[in-house]
Structures are given as structure tokens and as C-alpha cells.
Scaffold this motif. Sequence first.
Motif, short mmCIF file in Angstrom:
data_model
loop_
_atom_site.label_atom_id
_atom_site.label_comp_id
_atom_site.label_asym_id
_atom_site.label_seq_id
_atom_site.Cartn_x
_atom_site.Cartn_y
_atom_site.Cartn_z
N ASP A 149 0.84 -1.21 0.00
CA ASP A 149 0.00 0.00 0.00
C ASP A 149 0.88 1.25 0.00
N ILE A 150 1.91 1.26 0.85
CA ILE A 150 2.79 2.43 0.93
C ILE A 150 3.58 2.59 -0.38
N GLN A 206 4.42 5.57 -5.51
CA GLN A 206 4.45 5.59 -6.98
C GLN A 206 3.49 6.65 -7.52
N LYS A 207 2.31 6.73 -6.92
CA LYS A 207 1.32 7.71 -7.41
C LYS A 207 1.82 9.13 -7.12
N ILE A 208 2.45 9.32 -5.96
CA ILE A 208 2.95 10.66 -5.59
C ILE A 208 4.12 11.04 -6.49
N ALA A 209 5.01 10.08 -6.76
CA ALA A 209 6.18 10.35 -7.62
C ALA A 209 5.70 10.77 -9.02
N LEU A 210 4.62 10.12 -9.47
CA LEU A 210 4.08 10.45 -10.80
C LEU A 210 3.56 11.90 -10.81
N LYS A 211 2.94 12.30 -9.69
CA LYS A 211 2.37 13.67 -9.62
C LYS A 211 3.51 14.69 -9.62
N VAL A 212 4.62 14.34 -8.96
CA VAL A 212 5.78 15.26 -8.96
C VAL A 212 6.34 15.33 -10.38
#
Length: 240
Positions: A140-141, A146-152
Motif C-alpha cells: 500500500d505504501i 508511486q502515485k505521488i512520484a508520478l504527480k511530482v
Amino acid sequence: GLRRESMPRHVALVMDGNRRWARIRGLPVGSGYEAGVRSLRSVVELCCKLGIRVLSVFAFSSENWFRPQAEVEFLMELFERGMRDEMGSLLRENIRISVIGDSSKLSRSLQELITRTEETTKTNCGLQLIVAVSYSGQYDIVQACQKIALKVKDGLIEPNDINESLIKQELETNCTEFPYPDLLIRTSGELRISNFLLWQLAYTELFFAQSLWPDFGEVEFLEALQAFQQRQRRYGGRDF
Ligand SMILES: CC(C)CCOP(=O)(O)OP(=O)(O)O
Ligand SMILES: [Mg+2]
């Protein structure tokens, strides 16, 4: 007795001890898993009666994929059968189902059944039942990172926008208003988390029951809730 006003809003469950339950009775492992489903049904009923808002259950972990093939197949078939058989009562009890975990490892038919079940129950406003299947806290973490890195990478956020609430909303428990369990119950005498919810359990009260999951019924559940109500929750604050 139990005070309704200090009922935990979110209870998390590690339903452990099904195979031991079967082995002690000289029954096949599948009977233990089926007995476990009956236990889950009775605890869900109790949560509805007591006004508990969220019940998260650890049904199958990322590591459970390494169990004997026959057991894995039995469990996957049991999840499918369980969801089909319980659909009526989920609707009658106004229960909302959410399934968290790496669904890419599940069969196409189970994935479709999960999507349909979530869709059919998503407007129910009674108990929210979160079923963790092919789930682990570390998975989950990682998926949240991965989703946060994509947003950055896409320039949607800056690295220093990353904070606890951003991670909280990217975890798969973002399907509920109360993602942090107040009480975690693990049965069968094992004293470990086994890679269940990790980030979310930061200040959760832990309760370990000796009963094997199929033997964990109303009496045992009320005992755990009673113990919860005796706890002094300080969240690392108040110095006494
Ligand atoms: C898949 C999971 C819900 C099963 C929990 O019970 P278990 O199979 O771990 O049973 P044992 O701890 O007795 O082996
Ligand atoms: Mg076990």
C-alpha cells in the motif's frame, strides 16, 4: 457493560487460526476457511448492531500467494462464493463493501465481481466493510509513493508538498472517511501485524485474542470492545 458513545469507529481484524481450527478437528483446511466466513458474518452483524462505522478485515495477504496452490484456489473460490451469497444481506444491512489490495493478481471473474459488488453497494450508508485481498501494508505504501512520484514528475506537486495527509489520501484506505483503525484485533494467539495496515495503525489500540478465528464470536468480540473502552488513548501527547 459497553458504552455506545465510546465504541471504536473503525475496527481492523486479522482473522487468523482457520487452518489450526480445522486441523484440531481432523477436518480439511477448507472447512477452517469456511468456518472463518461464518465468524466474519457474525462479527459484521455485531458491528451493524453496535453502530461501528468501518470494519477492515485481512482476508488474504500478499504473502498468502505462497500457500499451496490448492489452498489459494479454494480461498479465491470462497471469496467469489462469499460475495455472491452475501449480496442480498449486504443490501438488506445497508453495508458498503470496498476491496483493497493488488487486484491485478486476481482472476478476471473475481475482479469483475469485486467491481460489481463495490458499485452495487457504494451508496449504502451503514457499516463500511473493507476487505483486504492480495494486500499488504508495504504494498500500500509503495503504490502510494508511486502515485505521488508520478504527480511530482507531471509537475502537479512539488516534493515539499508531500506530507502525511497527502500520503494518507494516496493509500488504498482512501476509500473510507475513517482510514485509521481505533482498534486492531488479531486472533489465534499470534502477536504480530503480518504486514497488514501499517501506516494506518500508527496509534491503533492492539488487542490479541487467544481464540482461533472460527471460535471468535459475540462473547469474544464484546470482550475486545470492553478492553478497548478501558484504554487511555494519549496519541503520544498528554504526559501522564
Ligand atoms: C487467509 C487467512 C484469512 C487465513 C487465516 O487463517 P490461517 O490460514 O492463517 O490459519 P492458521 O494460522 O491456523 O494456519
Ligand atoms: Mg495464520
